[in-house]
Design an enzyme around this catalytic site. Structure first.
Site, PDB file in Angstrom:
ATOM      1  N   TYR A 103       0.857  -1.150   0.023  1.00  0.00           N
ATOM      2  CA  TYR A 103      -0.160   0.142  -0.034  1.00  0.00           C
ATOM      3  C   TYR A 103       0.983   1.287   0.089  1.00  0.00           C
ATOM      4  O   TYR A 103       0.542   2.411  -0.730  1.00  0.00           O
ATOM      5  CB  TYR A 103      -1.009   0.029   1.222  1.00  0.00           C
ATOM      6  CG  TYR A 103      -2.024  -1.186   1.028  1.00  0.00           C
ATOM      7  CD1 TYR A 103      -3.128  -0.814   0.213  1.00  0.00           C
ATOM      8  CD2 TYR A 103      -1.933  -2.177   1.784  1.00  0.00           C
ATOM      9  CE1 TYR A 103      -4.164  -2.095   0.058  1.00  0.00           C
ATOM     10  CE2 TYR A 103      -2.659  -3.323   1.680  1.00  0.00           C
ATOM     11  CZ  TYR A 103      -4.045  -3.097   0.705  1.00  0.00           C
ATOM     12  OH  TYR A 103      -4.820  -4.227   0.795  1.00  0.00           O
ATOM     13  N   ASN A 127     -12.574   0.186  -4.880  1.00  0.00           N
ATOM     14  CA  ASN A 127     -12.504   0.008  -6.351  1.00  0.00           C
ATOM     15  C   ASN A 127     -13.898  -0.720  -6.773  1.00  0.00           C
ATOM     16  O   ASN A 127     -14.154  -1.658  -6.176  1.00  0.00           O
ATOM     17  CB  ASN A 127     -11.285  -0.884  -6.450  1.00  0.00           C
ATOM     18  CG  ASN A 127     -11.035  -1.251  -7.904  1.00  0.00           C
ATOM     19  OD1 ASN A 127     -11.781  -0.721  -8.784  1.00  0.00           O
ATOM     20  ND2 ASN A 127     -10.230  -2.423  -8.077  1.00  0.00           N
ATOM     21  N   CYS A 135      -6.634  -4.376  -7.641  1.00  0.00           N
ATOM     22  CA  CYS A 135      -6.400  -4.152  -6.292  1.00  0.00           C
ATOM     23  C   CYS A 135      -6.052  -5.456  -5.723  1.00  0.00           C
ATOM     24  O   CYS A 135      -5.127  -5.578  -4.609  1.00  0.00           O
ATOM     25  CB  CYS A 135      -7.684  -3.658  -5.543  1.00  0.00           C
ATOM     26  SG  CYS A 135      -9.086  -4.532  -5.784  1.00  0.00           S
ATOM     27  N   HIS A 136      -6.171  -6.363  -6.279  1.00  0.00           N
ATOM     28  CA  HIS A 136      -5.616  -7.661  -5.771  1.00  0.00           C
ATOM     29  C   HIS A 136      -4.074  -7.756  -5.941  1.00  0.00           C
ATOM     30  O   HIS A 136      -3.479  -8.782  -5.300  1.00  0.00           O
ATOM     31  CB  HIS A 136      -6.104  -9.193  -6.637  1.00  0.00           C
ATOM     32  CG  HIS A 136      -5.837  -9.179  -8.214  1.00  0.00           C
ATOM     33  ND1 HIS A 136      -6.397  -8.213  -9.171  1.00  0.00           N
ATOM     34  CD2 HIS A 136      -4.903  -9.702  -8.639  1.00  0.00           C
ATOM     35  CE1 HIS A 136      -5.993  -8.553 -10.287  1.00  0.00           C
ATOM     36  NE2 HIS A 136      -4.764  -9.293 -10.225  1.00  0.00           N
ATOM     37  N   GLU A 162      -1.927 -14.977 -12.227  1.00  0.00           N
ATOM     38  CA  GLU A 162      -0.971 -14.271 -13.053  1.00  0.00           C
ATOM     39  C   GLU A 162       0.679 -14.673 -12.647  1.00  0.00           C
ATOM     40  O   GLU A 162       1.371 -14.391 -13.596  1.00  0.00           O
ATOM     41  CB  GLU A 162      -0.916 -12.899 -12.387  1.00  0.00           C
ATOM     42  CG  GLU A 162      -2.240 -12.236 -12.678  1.00  0.00           C
ATOM     43  CD  GLU A 162      -2.711 -10.786 -12.231  1.00  0.00           C
ATOM     44  OE1 GLU A 162      -1.737 -10.536 -11.440  1.00  0.00           O
ATOM     45  OE2 GLU A 162      -3.600 -10.440 -12.573  1.00  0.00           O
TER      46      GLU A 162
END
Length: 166
Positions: A103, A127, A135-136, A162
């Site tokens: 963050y 979001n 945001c993940h 990913e």
């Protein structure tokens, strides 16, 4: 009119809401009304209709799931927020697939001090367009996965997808 489509994904249904070709909401739910309720009163007033195919946005999801991890980047999105929030959302969208940031790092990428980590967390929490605004990909500096609006298992799945570790 808001157009909505529900797509199956390995981690559960993904609802997409679009207005005039721009994605205004997306989230891991089988009920697009849940997403509609989070939109501004002006957008909610337009009403919503379910469609069979949203075109580019739906194809981007299919491509992403098939391994084109940058496919979601080409979809136009719009969500409300202050100038500061928009900077955070833009910085968030620039975090590449397979990468994660804290963050505090997200705050820095948005041109804010590291101490604005809470503001970055707030932008993630509010979001409206997951996973297109990813945001993940934001993790707490203390370790672990932190929170995720759609649950930690969904966040873990997205990150593993990913990273190519599924």
């Amino acid at each position: 009119m808001i157009e909505a489509q529900i797509l199956p994904t390995p981690t559960g249904p993904l609802s997409l809401l679009s207005h005039e070709g721009v994605l205004v909401a997306a989230g891991f739910t089988a009920d697009p009304d849940e997403m509609l309720a989070r939109l501004s009163p002006a957008l909610r007033a337009l009403g919503m209709a379910r469609v069979d195919d949203l075109g580019h946005a739906a194809q981007a999801v299919r491509d992403y799931l098939d391994g084109d991890l940058k496919a979601l980047d080409g979809v136009a999105v719009s969500q409300p927020g202050s100038v500061r929030r928009q900077r955070l959302l833009t910085a968030l969208r620039a975090v590449p697939p397979g990468a994660t940031v804290t963050y505090a790092e997200l705050a820095e990428r948005a041109g804010m001090p590291r101490t604005a980590a809470r503001a970055a967390g707030g932008a993630c929490a509010q979001n409206l367009i997951a996973p297109f605004v990813p945001c993940h990909r934001v993790l707490p500096s203390t370790g672990g996965y932190g929170g995720y609006y759609y649950g930690t298992p969904v966040k873990r799945w997205l990150l593993a997808h990913e990273a190519g570790t599924l």
